[in-house]
Write a protein that holds these residues in place. Structure first.
Motif, PDB file in Angstrom:
ATOM      1  N   ASN A  66       0.825  -1.143   0.048  1.00 19.33           N
ATOM      2  CA  ASN A  66       0.108  -0.129  -0.044  1.00 19.33           C
ATOM      3  C   ASN A  66       0.724   1.159   0.116  1.00 19.33           C
ATOM      4  O   ASN A  66       0.522   2.241  -0.587  1.00 19.33           O
ATOM      5  CB  ASN A  66      -0.909   0.043   1.132  1.00 19.33           C
ATOM      6  N   ILE A  67       1.833   1.468   0.732  1.00 24.04           N
ATOM      7  CA  ILE A  67       2.810   2.379   0.815  1.00 24.04           C
ATOM      8  C   ILE A  67       3.475   2.523  -0.344  1.00 24.04           C
ATOM      9  O   ILE A  67       3.619   3.702  -1.178  1.00 24.04           O
ATOM     10  CB  ILE A  67       3.854   2.589   1.827  1.00 24.04           C
ATOM     11  N   LYS A  68       4.072   1.405  -0.896  1.00 23.20           N
ATOM     12  CA  LYS A  68       4.864   1.801  -2.395  1.00 23.20           C
ATOM     13  C   LYS A  68       3.589   2.173  -3.542  1.00 23.20           C
ATOM     14  O   LYS A  68       4.094   3.260  -4.485  1.00 23.20           O
ATOM     15  CB  LYS A  68       5.142   0.452  -2.933  1.00 23.20           C
ATOM     16  N   ALA A  69       2.180   1.691  -3.362  1.00 20.45           N
ATOM     17  CA  ALA A  69       1.305   2.245  -4.414  1.00 20.45           C
ATOM     18  C   ALA A  69       1.006   4.018  -4.133  1.00 20.45           C
ATOM     19  O   ALA A  69       0.776   4.560  -5.305  1.00 20.45           O
ATOM     20  CB  ALA A  69      -0.026   1.399  -4.141  1.00 20.45           C
ATOM     21  N   ALA A  72       3.969   5.747  -5.458  1.00 22.82           N
ATOM     22  CA  ALA A  72       3.803   5.662  -6.929  1.00 22.82           C
ATOM     23  C   ALA A  72       2.925   6.781  -7.334  1.00 22.82           C
ATOM     24  O   ALA A  72       3.155   7.682  -8.523  1.00 22.82           O
ATOM     25  CB  ALA A  72       3.580   4.371  -7.417  1.00 22.82           C
ATOM     26  N   ARG A  73       1.810   6.717  -6.997  1.00 19.69           N
ATOM     27  CA  ARG A  73       0.748   7.812  -7.175  1.00 19.69           C
ATOM     28  C   ARG A  73       1.213   9.139  -6.890  1.00 19.69           C
ATOM     29  O   ARG A  73       0.891  10.308  -7.739  1.00 19.69           O
ATOM     30  CB  ARG A  73      -0.624   7.425  -6.450  1.00 19.69           C
TER      31      ARG A  73
END
Length: 103
Positions: A66-69, A72-73
């Protein structure tokens, strides 16, 4: 606490041949049963701890994804320019009541 005390007694006792020969067969059987129950308890706690650890590791993996997503956003969004604020203060109606004037 009782289980811990029994486990300590079984685990850290020093039995000698004289102790075994002086003990009745029933006493030896009881000590062995107590040792078996202690091992069963430890095995159960180990399995329970492993399940808890696996669940927590899965939560960590999910949160990391979730943190990576989100990162990225955020990286894809253009940064907004914040407007410069002027030195002028915006007046509120309560600042200029009857008989008060702005300089």
């Amino acid at each position: 606490d009782t289980i811990q005390a029994h486990m300590d007694n079984v685990a850290f006792s020093r039995l000698t041949v004289e102790d075994i020969s002086a003990a009745s067969d029933d006493s030896i059987v009881k000590v062995m049963q107590l040792a078996q129950l202690s091992m069963e308890f430890l095995s159960s706690m180990c399995a329970s701890s492993q399940q808890l650890l696996n669940g927590l590791m899965e939560k960590i993996r999910t949160q990391a994804a979730n943190i990576k997503a989100l990162e990225a956003r955020c990286a894809q969004r253009p940064r907004r320019e914040t407007p410069m604020r002027s030195g002028r203060r915006r007046s509120n109606s309560r600042d200029f009541g009857p008989g008060r004037h702005a300089d």
